[in-house]
Design a protein around this motif. Structure first.
Motif, PDB file in Angstrom:
ATOM      1  N   LEU A 174       0.825  -1.211   0.000  1.00  0.00           N
ATOM      2  CA  LEU A 174       0.000   0.000   0.000  1.00  0.00           C
ATOM      3  C   LEU A 174       0.858   1.259   0.000  1.00  0.00           C
ATOM      4  CD1 LEU A 174      -2.843  -1.031   2.485  1.00  0.00           C
ATOM      5  CD2 LEU A 174      -2.935  -0.970  -0.015  1.00  0.00           C
ATOM      6  N   ALA A 175       2.013   1.205   0.691  1.00  0.00           N
ATOM      7  CA  ALA A 175       2.924   2.355   0.694  1.00  0.00           C
ATOM      8  C   ALA A 175       3.461   2.625  -0.709  1.00  0.00           C
ATOM      9  CB  ALA A 175       4.087   2.099   1.663  1.00  0.00           C
ATOM     10  N   VAL A 176       3.722   1.567  -1.466  1.00  0.00           N
ATOM     11  CA  VAL A 176       4.162   1.733  -2.861  1.00  0.00           C
ATOM     12  C   VAL A 176       3.055   2.411  -3.667  1.00  0.00           C
ATOM     13  CG1 VAL A 176       4.713   0.483  -4.987  1.00  0.00           C
ATOM     14  CG2 VAL A 176       5.784  -0.190  -2.830  1.00  0.00           C
ATOM     15  N   GLY A 177       1.806   2.011  -3.408  1.00  0.00           N
ATOM     16  CA  GLY A 177       0.688   2.639  -4.090  1.00  0.00           C
ATOM     17  C   GLY A 177       0.564   4.118  -3.760  1.00  0.00           C
ATOM     18  N   VAL A 178       0.711   4.460  -2.493  1.00  0.00           N
ATOM     19  CA  VAL A 178       0.627   5.866  -2.077  1.00  0.00           C
ATOM     20  C   VAL A 178       1.729   6.687  -2.747  1.00  0.00           C
ATOM     21  CG1 VAL A 178       0.860   7.453  -0.128  1.00  0.00           C
ATOM     22  CG2 VAL A 178      -0.504   5.370   0.124  1.00  0.00           C
ATOM     23  N   ALA A 179       2.965   6.167  -2.720  1.00  0.00           N
ATOM     24  CA  ALA A 179       4.091   6.900  -3.301  1.00  0.00           C
ATOM     25  C   ALA A 179       3.927   7.068  -4.812  1.00  0.00           C
ATOM     26  CB  ALA A 179       5.400   6.167  -2.991  1.00  0.00           C
ATOM     27  N   GLY A 180       3.549   5.990  -5.492  1.00  0.00           N
ATOM     28  CA  GLY A 180       3.391   6.064  -6.939  1.00  0.00           C
ATOM     29  C   GLY A 180       2.230   6.949  -7.350  1.00  0.00           C
ATOM     30  N   GLY A 181       1.114   6.839  -6.644  1.00  0.00           N
ATOM     31  CA  GLY A 181      -0.032   7.690  -6.949  1.00  0.00           C
ATOM     32  C   GLY A 181       0.269   9.158  -6.709  1.00  0.00           C
ATOM     33  N   PHE A 182       1.038   9.431  -5.644  1.00  0.00           N
ATOM     34  CA  PHE A 182       1.437  10.812  -5.351  1.00  0.00           C
ATOM     35  C   PHE A 182       2.282  11.382  -6.485  1.00  0.00           C
ATOM     36  CE2 PHE A 182       4.416  13.889  -3.550  1.00  0.00           C
ATOM     37  CZ  PHE A 182       3.533  14.780  -2.934  1.00  0.00           C
ATOM     38  N   ALA A 197      -6.761  12.087  -5.799  1.00  0.00           N
ATOM     39  CA  ALA A 197      -7.471  11.206  -6.726  1.00  0.00           C
ATOM     40  C   ALA A 197      -6.525  10.151  -7.291  1.00  0.00           C
ATOM     41  CB  ALA A 197      -8.093  12.023  -7.854  1.00  0.00           C
ATOM     42  N   TYR A 198      -5.328  10.560  -7.633  1.00  0.00           N
ATOM     43  CA  TYR A 198      -4.359   9.603  -8.175  1.00  0.00           C
ATOM     44  C   TYR A 198      -3.819   8.672  -7.098  1.00  0.00           C
ATOM     45  CZ  TYR A 198      -4.319  11.369 -12.891  1.00  0.00           C
ATOM     46  OH  TYR A 198      -4.699  11.684 -14.179  1.00  0.00           O
ATOM     47  N   VAL A 199      -3.687   9.166  -5.893  1.00  0.00           N
ATOM     48  CA  VAL A 199      -3.279   8.298  -4.780  1.00  0.00           C
ATOM     49  C   VAL A 199      -4.340   7.222  -4.550  1.00  0.00           C
ATOM     50  CG1 VAL A 199      -2.873   8.186  -2.287  1.00  0.00           C
ATOM     51  CG2 VAL A 199      -1.831  10.017  -3.648  1.00  0.00           C
ATOM     52  N   ALA A 200      -5.598   7.632  -4.545  1.00  0.00           N
ATOM     53  CA  ALA A 200      -6.689   6.675  -4.355  1.00  0.00           C
ATOM     54  C   ALA A 200      -6.685   5.627  -5.464  1.00  0.00           C
ATOM     55  CB  ALA A 200      -8.030   7.407  -4.328  1.00  0.00           C
ATOM     56  N   SER A 201      -6.460   6.044  -6.690  1.00  0.00           N
ATOM     57  CA  SER A 201      -6.438   5.117  -7.821  1.00  0.00           C
ATOM     58  C   SER A 201      -5.332   4.085  -7.662  1.00  0.00           C
ATOM     59  CB  SER A 201      -6.260   5.886  -9.127  1.00  0.00           C
ATOM     60  OG  SER A 201      -6.204   5.007 -10.230  1.00  0.00           O
ATOM     61  N   ALA A 202      -4.130   4.543  -7.301  1.00  0.00           N
ATOM     62  CA  ALA A 202      -3.000   3.627  -7.152  1.00  0.00           C
ATOM     63  C   ALA A 202      -3.208   2.662  -5.985  1.00  0.00           C
ATOM     64  CB  ALA A 202      -1.713   4.425  -6.956  1.00  0.00           C
TER      65      ALA A 202
END
Length: 338
Positions: A117-125, A235-240
């Motif tokens: 999930l941390a990877v998702g947050v970082a990538g979406g950010f 929005a992009y963080v949520a998507s990732a």
């Protein structure tokens, strides 16, 4: 001659309100999507033996759940006025991270989930920040982040995933899974809860209001004191994050890591959004994407039962998207004339 002309002239105004009423109903309620879903399911019941069985129903709902969850993030991004082509990479990343950390490095499932999930947050950010701050097209940014993430994952696993997902994770997507002793696959309930939360957030909260305002017109949103940059990035963080979550579920579904497991969801998640009737820039909602995911899952099962190739399935799905886009495009032109 005069009478005929007069009659035609009088008939036209009566026709326009009728079309306007139909258009208004479709804007407020996904009537066509509901009719399509019911019709397709009825067709399956009448032409395919066993189509109405619990096994087939659960197969449709499980596939729709995974697609609907992947489409949840895409819906949010589309509503804010963007697009996310990195969803497939985040799904694959979540899948591989769980399988490798749990199966190869023997991490606990909870710790592995937090890392994914941390990877998702970082990538979406990064997706949101770069596209907003530097005014770069989201399509280009998300493709770039997708390539970067895929490369990092391949480098980490030396080109091949060898990990095995925890058996407990597989119970979430198993057709014979249970929830509190009730014979319902847990992933279906998870999807229902996510749909409820997203639906309420979009329609009942300031965050949802800000999302729609940003999608419709960023300049107007700023005048309404909306923090457009933060809304866009979140929005992009949520998507990732939602894409990574789908990858985690797919790790249990497949039992192992797979660097290409997210690839089908790049096209399908966007298809679910469009078929559902949500359009770019503040028009639609997640309930429509739910219907879109269900329609596509029923269509996929019907095509598979009729032994059509994957290429044929892609062609038919593409034609369906074009038909929906054409319908909504015509509706907007009609509304402009009215």
């Amino acid at each position: 001659m005069t009478t005929a002309t007069s009659t035609a002239t009088e008939a036209a105004p009566r026709g326009v309100p009728f079309l306007q009423t139909l258009s208004e109903w479709q804007r407020r309620f996904p009537v066509l999507q509901i009719v399509a879903l019911v019709s397709l399911y009825a067709y399956g019941l009448s032409t395919i033996e066993g189509f109405g069985s619990q096994r087939v129903l659960y197969a449709i709902l499980i596939n729709a759940s995974l697609l609907g969850l992947a489409g949840a993030g895409q819906t949010i991004v589309v509503l804010v006025g963007g697009i996310d082509f990195s969803i497939a990479a985040f799904i694959s990343a979540g899948n591989v991270i769980i399988a490798e950390l749990c199966g190869t490095y023997h991490w606990s499932l909870g710790s592995a989930v937090l890392v994914a999930l941390a990877v998702g947050v970082a990538g979406g950010f990064l997706n949101g920040l770069i596209s907003y701050r530097f005014k770069v097209e989201p399509l280009i940014v998300t493709l770039g982040i997708s390539a970067l993430l895929s490369g990092l994952i391949l480098k980490w696993i030396n080109g091949a995933a060898t990990g095995v997902a925890p058996a407990s994770l597989g119970k979430l997507t198993a057709a014979n899974g249970t929830v509190f002793g009730i014979g319902i696959p847990p992933v279906i309930l998870i999807w229902a809860l996510v749909a409820l939360v997203i639906g309420l957030v979009l329609t009942r909260t300031n965050a949802g209001r800000n999302l729609y305002l940003t999608g419709v017109n960023q300049s107007a949103a700023r005048f309404a004191l909306v923090r457009v940059g933060r809304t866009w990035i979140l929005a992009y963080v949520a998507s990732a994050v939602l894409a990574v979550f789908v990858g985690i579920l797919l790790a249990g579904y497949s039992g192992s890591g797979n660097v290409t497991i997210g690839d089908p969801y790049l096209f399908q998640s966007l298809a679910a959004v469009i078929v559902g009737g949500t359009m770019f820039g503040g028009r639609g909602d997640y309930w429509r994407t739910v219907l879109g995911a269900l329609v596509l899952s029923v269509v996929a099962l019907l095509l598979s039962a009729n032994q059509l190739s994957s290429a044929s399935q892609d062609m038919i799905t593409g034609a369906l998207i074009l038909a929906v886009v054409g319908l909504y495009g015509r509706e907007r032109r009609l509304r402009d004339r009215i």
